[in-house]
Design a protein around this motif. Structure first.
Motif, mmCIF file in Angstrom:
data_model
loop_
_atom_site.group_PDB
_atom_site.id
_atom_site.type_symbol
_atom_site.label_atom_id
_atom_site.label_comp_id
_atom_site.label_asym_id
_atom_site.label_seq_id
_atom_site.Cartn_x
_atom_site.Cartn_y
_atom_site.Cartn_z
ATOM 1 N N HIS A 16 0.700 -1.167 -0.077
ATOM 2 C CA HIS A 16 -0.146 -0.026 0.019
ATOM 3 C C HIS A 16 0.697 1.116 -0.081
ATOM 4 C CE1 HIS A 16 -3.848 -1.780 1.599
ATOM 5 N NE2 HIS A 16 -3.411 -2.473 0.597
ATOM 6 N N VAL A 17 2.191 1.127 0.059
ATOM 7 C CA VAL A 17 3.194 2.232 0.190
ATOM 8 C C VAL A 17 3.526 2.425 -1.242
ATOM 9 C CG1 VAL A 17 5.199 3.126 1.086
ATOM 10 C CG2 VAL A 17 3.729 1.694 2.481
ATOM 11 N N ALA A 18 3.568 3.864 -1.764
ATOM 12 C CA ALA A 18 4.037 4.228 -3.135
ATOM 13 C C ALA A 18 5.454 4.459 -2.795
ATOM 14 C CB ALA A 18 3.325 5.254 -3.657
ATOM 15 N N LEU A 19 5.789 5.704 -1.974
ATOM 16 C CA LEU A 19 7.003 6.140 -1.539
ATOM 17 C C LEU A 19 7.100 6.798 -0.242
ATOM 18 C CD1 LEU A 19 7.010 9.526 -2.072
ATOM 19 C CD2 LEU A 19 6.005 8.912 -4.131
ATOM 20 N N ILE A 20 8.427 6.945 0.220
ATOM 21 C CA ILE A 20 8.660 7.675 1.445
ATOM 22 C C ILE A 20 9.496 8.870 1.024
ATOM 23 C CG2 ILE A 20 9.764 7.356 3.397
ATOM 24 C CD1 ILE A 20 9.652 4.144 3.095
ATOM 25 N N GLU A 21 8.972 9.943 1.487
ATOM 26 C CA GLU A 21 9.783 11.284 1.216
ATOM 27 C C GLU A 21 10.228 12.025 2.345
ATOM 28 O OE1 GLU A 21 7.084 13.525 -1.162
ATOM 29 O OE2 GLU A 21 5.589 13.976 0.604
ATOM 30 N N PRO A 22 11.098 12.976 2.631
ATOM 31 C CA PRO A 22 11.353 13.638 3.674
ATOM 32 C C PRO A 22 10.107 14.415 4.160
ATOM 33 C CG PRO A 22 13.140 14.157 2.013
ATOM 34 C CD PRO A 22 11.963 13.248 1.272
ATOM 35 N N PHE A 23 9.867 14.670 5.384
ATOM 36 C CA PHE A 23 8.858 15.570 5.971
ATOM 37 C C PHE A 23 9.523 16.739 6.281
ATOM 38 C CE2 PHE A 23 6.515 17.223 9.810
ATOM 39 C CZ PHE A 23 5.267 17.602 9.176
ATOM 40 N N VAL A 24 9.009 17.912 5.858
ATOM 41 C CA VAL A 24 9.479 19.138 6.049
ATOM 42 C C VAL A 24 8.282 19.960 6.507
ATOM 43 C CG1 VAL A 24 10.460 21.202 5.199
ATOM 44 C CG2 VAL A 24 11.339 19.204 4.292
ATOM 45 N N GLN A 25 8.380 20.347 7.842
ATOM 46 C CA GLN A 25 7.127 21.043 8.412
ATOM 47 C C GLN A 25 7.249 22.561 7.945
ATOM 48 O OE1 GLN A 25 5.748 20.192 12.437
ATOM 49 N NE2 GLN A 25 5.645 22.431 12.737
ATOM 50 N N THR A 33 3.253 18.813 18.275
ATOM 51 C CA THR A 33 3.674 17.709 18.924
ATOM 52 C C THR A 33 5.102 17.804 19.120
ATOM 53 O OG1 THR A 33 3.851 15.356 18.395
ATOM 54 C CG2 THR A 33 4.454 16.569 16.399
ATOM 55 N N SER A 34 5.612 16.849 19.991
ATOM 56 C CA SER A 34 6.806 16.835 20.424
ATOM 57 C C SER A 34 7.618 15.913 19.818
ATOM 58 C CB SER A 34 6.974 16.536 22.281
ATOM 59 O OG SER A 34 6.391 15.290 22.238
ATOM 60 N N ARG A 35 7.048 15.456 18.876
ATOM 61 C CA ARG A 35 7.741 14.356 18.197
ATOM 62 C C ARG A 35 8.466 15.012 16.968
ATOM 63 N NH1 ARG A 35 3.408 9.847 17.140
ATOM 64 N NH2 ARG A 35 5.195 8.626 16.216
ATOM 65 N N GLU A 36 9.697 14.414 16.757
ATOM 66 C CA GLU A 36 10.391 14.714 15.547
ATOM 67 C C GLU A 36 10.041 13.987 14.203
ATOM 68 O OE1 GLU A 36 14.981 15.947 14.033
ATOM 69 O OE2 GLU A 36 14.229 15.775 16.311
ATOM 70 N N ASP A 47 -2.756 9.404 0.748
ATOM 71 C CA ASP A 47 -2.874 9.519 2.135
ATOM 72 C C ASP A 47 -1.395 9.234 2.612
ATOM 73 O OD1 ASP A 47 -5.535 9.872 2.060
ATOM 74 O OD2 ASP A 47 -6.127 7.792 2.987
ATOM 75 N N SER A 48 -1.078 10.000 3.764
ATOM 76 C CA SER A 48 0.105 9.775 4.164
ATOM 77 C C SER A 48 0.392 9.690 5.722
ATOM 78 C CB SER A 48 0.822 10.979 3.835
ATOM 79 O OG SER A 48 0.353 12.129 4.499
ATOM 80 N N VAL A 49 1.467 9.080 6.205
ATOM 81 C CA VAL A 49 1.767 8.618 7.553
ATOM 82 C C VAL A 49 3.024 9.367 8.107
ATOM 83 C CG1 VAL A 49 2.045 6.830 9.161
ATOM 84 C CG2 VAL A 49 0.284 6.448 7.447
ATOM 85 N N LEU A 50 2.997 9.987 9.130
ATOM 86 C CA LEU A 50 4.542 10.470 9.561
ATOM 87 C C LEU A 50 5.136 9.553 10.347
ATOM 88 C CD1 LEU A 50 3.266 14.246 10.327
ATOM 89 C CD2 LEU A 50 4.251 13.446 8.161
ATOM 90 N N SER A 51 6.427 9.458 10.093
ATOM 91 C CA SER A 51 7.496 8.678 10.751
ATOM 92 C C SER A 51 8.756 9.386 11.413
ATOM 93 C CB SER A 51 7.806 7.719 9.865
ATOM 94 O OG SER A 51 8.805 7.035 10.471
ATOM 95 N N GLU A 52 9.266 8.957 12.483
ATOM 96 C CA GLU A 52 10.158 9.657 13.031
ATOM 97 C C GLU A 52 11.631 9.133 12.606
ATOM 98 O OE1 GLU A 52 9.663 10.542 17.395
ATOM 99 O OE2 GLU A 52 8.227 8.798 16.937
#
Length: 139
Positions: A16-25, A33-36, A47-52
């Protein structure tokens, strides 16, 4: 090899995953959030999911194909289309994108992502797997 990606408590089927890209806020879309978060996992339907975990680490862990110029990793199980990107008069992005990477979601709809990497390099790495280490094998 596991066919699941574990992100916190969430289990995501690799297919179900197409790609993973850098997350830039950005200031326009702040996340309180306190998570990085370091990466954004883009599902087939966008749709997307954020990861540390950083995209390069995830690429290695899940045997995805890494595009260094974009810091993104593509799923080798997905059939991608690659075309040269030329800005239109009514659409001029802020970055100098060179390539449009496209795929079909689970409903047959076309999805795409603009990339900074040259189209020939995207074809070599993402489509053909040139210069990519063999997929990891778990005991």
């Amino acid at each position: 090899m596991s066919n699941l990606m574990r992100i916190g408590k969430r289990l995501i089927p690799i297919e179900h995953v197409a790609l993973i890209e850098p997350f830039v806020q950005t200031p326009e879309t702040p996340i309180r959030t306190s998570r990085e978060f370091k990466s954004r996992i883009v599902l087939l339907n966008r749709d997307s999911v954020l990861s540390e975990t950083a995209p390069a680490e995830m690429a290695k862990a899940y045997a995805f194909r890494f595009l260094p110029d974009d810091g993104a990793a593509t799923n080798p199980a997905i059939h991608f289309g690659v075309e040269q990107f030329l800005p239109a008069e009514n659409f001029k992005p802020s970055k100098d994108y060179l390539t449009r990477l496209s795929w079909q979601d689970l409903d047959g709809n076309s999805q795409s992502k603009l990339l900074l990497t040259e189209p020939e390099t995207v074809i070599a790495i993402t489509v053909r797997g040139d210069g990519v280490a063999p997929a990891r094998v778990e005991p």
